[in-house]
Design an enzyme around this catalytic site. Structure first.
Site, PDB file in Angstrom:
ATOM      1  N   ASP A 153       0.862  -1.200   0.054  1.00 34.33           N
ATOM      2  CA  ASP A 153       0.050  -0.197  -0.141  1.00 34.33           C
ATOM      3  C   ASP A 153       0.956   1.085  -0.047  1.00 34.33           C
ATOM      4  OD1 ASP A 153      -2.319  -1.648   0.074  1.00 34.33           O
ATOM      5  OD2 ASP A 153      -2.330  -1.348   2.522  1.00 34.33           O
ATOM      6  N   ARG A 154       0.266   2.390  -0.578  1.00 31.68           N
ATOM      7  CA  ARG A 154       1.047   3.446  -0.533  1.00 31.68           C
ATOM      8  C   ARG A 154       1.693   3.754   0.882  1.00 31.68           C
ATOM      9  NH1 ARG A 154       0.837   9.010  -3.012  1.00 31.68           N
ATOM     10  NH2 ARG A 154      -1.088   8.566  -4.224  1.00 31.68           N
TER      11      ARG A 154
END
Length: 322
Positions: free
Chosen positions: A148-149
């Site tokens: 995930d970012r």
């Protein structure tokens, strides 16, 4: 008037379906044109190809297409290089293992297409002379796993098509690799917990929830308390399956959401660590990849352990843990 374009399939282009090769090679062509070409104007080794024909290195591919149309459909898509922000953990001629910072997308999305981990790594390899997008018709180095970012840590890339295929299989098989994360979570957590439940994703909200039996996908996470504190605890997470937002949802469902997680976390705790430590993203880090028994061209990586140190955002809080 149509011209005959002859291509010899390279090692990096082999072992993929004809339609997928053409979608990458004729990158500006609509899908309808790709399938029309396959029906009428493409031959593989002198014979009519089909969309599911699997190309092999050394195959001869002939496309009948006007020169000007070919130039239009294969025109490169200009990509600006992104400034490097990742760290290099390990690198050889086949793979590169990098440490992704929090806040950086692995792949582009509708909002950010330039500054991504993929673009940064490809730019780095291009500068080294190990990747030339003007020569590679369909292949680009790519990650076998993604984060995930706002999750930091280890991402492993294949530099060649063969290495990428093998890495993808290795990452999928929980017998071949252990994926270990570290997280700071809300509340006191010691001992170990084996969380096994089903997860379902709401595509419209991009949010995941624990689902009743019979719904969603099975997911298993093993969590071990490493350094418990009254307000927060440092835990180690062994990710057995790899579902979207799995660690964050499982820890939240267990009453110990990841600190700083805006989607599944505690608003009260998130405000506290923001005000006291300046931390504004989730404290979840992909810390270790432990390779098991491997075969194929990457067998030499068997038994290797790749590690990424905890980011600075963890250190500030760990100093204050009870």
């Amino acid at each position: 008037m149509k011209s005959m374009v002859k291509l010899i399939i390279t090692e990096n282009e082999g072992n993929q379906r004809l339609d997928r090769f053409l979608r990458k090679y004729l990158k500006r062509a609509p899908l309808s044109m790709i399938y029309k070409l396959i029906r009428k104007d493409v031959k593989v080794n002198g014979k009519r190809g089909h969309e599911d024909t699997v190309l092999q290195a050394g195959d001869s591919l002939v496309i009948y297409i006007p020169d000007d149309k070919l130039a239009e459909l294969t025109a490169p898509v200009e990509k600006q290089k992104a400034r490097r922000s990742f760290g290099i953990v390990y690198e050889d001629e086949n793979v590169i293992v990098v440490n992704k910072p929090s806040g950086l997308l692995t792949h582009g999305d509708s909002h950010e297409k330039k500054n991504t981990l993929v673009n940064q790594v490809c730019g780095y390899l291009q500068d080294k002379g190990e990747y030339n997008p003007s020569v590679e018709r369909t292949f680009a180095p790519a990650p076998a796993n993604r984060l995930d970012r706002n999750t930091s840590g280890l991402v492993i890339f294949g530099k060649t098509a063969e290495a990428l295929r093998e890495l993808t299989e290795i990452i999928r098989d929980k017998e071949n690799v252990r994926k270990i994360y570290m997280a700071l979570v809300a509340g006191r957590m010691d001992g170990a917990a084996d969380i096994d439940s089903r997860l379902v994703k709401n595509e419209s909200t991009n949010k995941v929830r624990v689902a009743p039996d019979g719904e969603g996908q099975s997911a298993r996470t093993i969590v071990t308390g490493i350094r418990p504190g009254d307000e927060m605890s440092l835990v180690e997470v062994n990710l057995i399956t790899g579902r979207t937002h799995q660690i964050r949802v499982h820890l939240s469902s267990a009453g110990h959401p990841v600190a700083g997680d805006p989607k599944y976390g505690s608003d009260k705790l998130n405000r506290r660590i923001r005000d006291k430590y300046g931390v504004t993203s989730q404290l979840l880090h992909a810390a270790r990849l432990e390779m098991g028994e491997l075969d194929g061209s990457l067998a030499y990586l068997a038994g290797r352990v790749f590690e990424a140190p905890l980011p600075e955002s963890f250190g500030k809080i760990l100093e204050d843990l009870d």
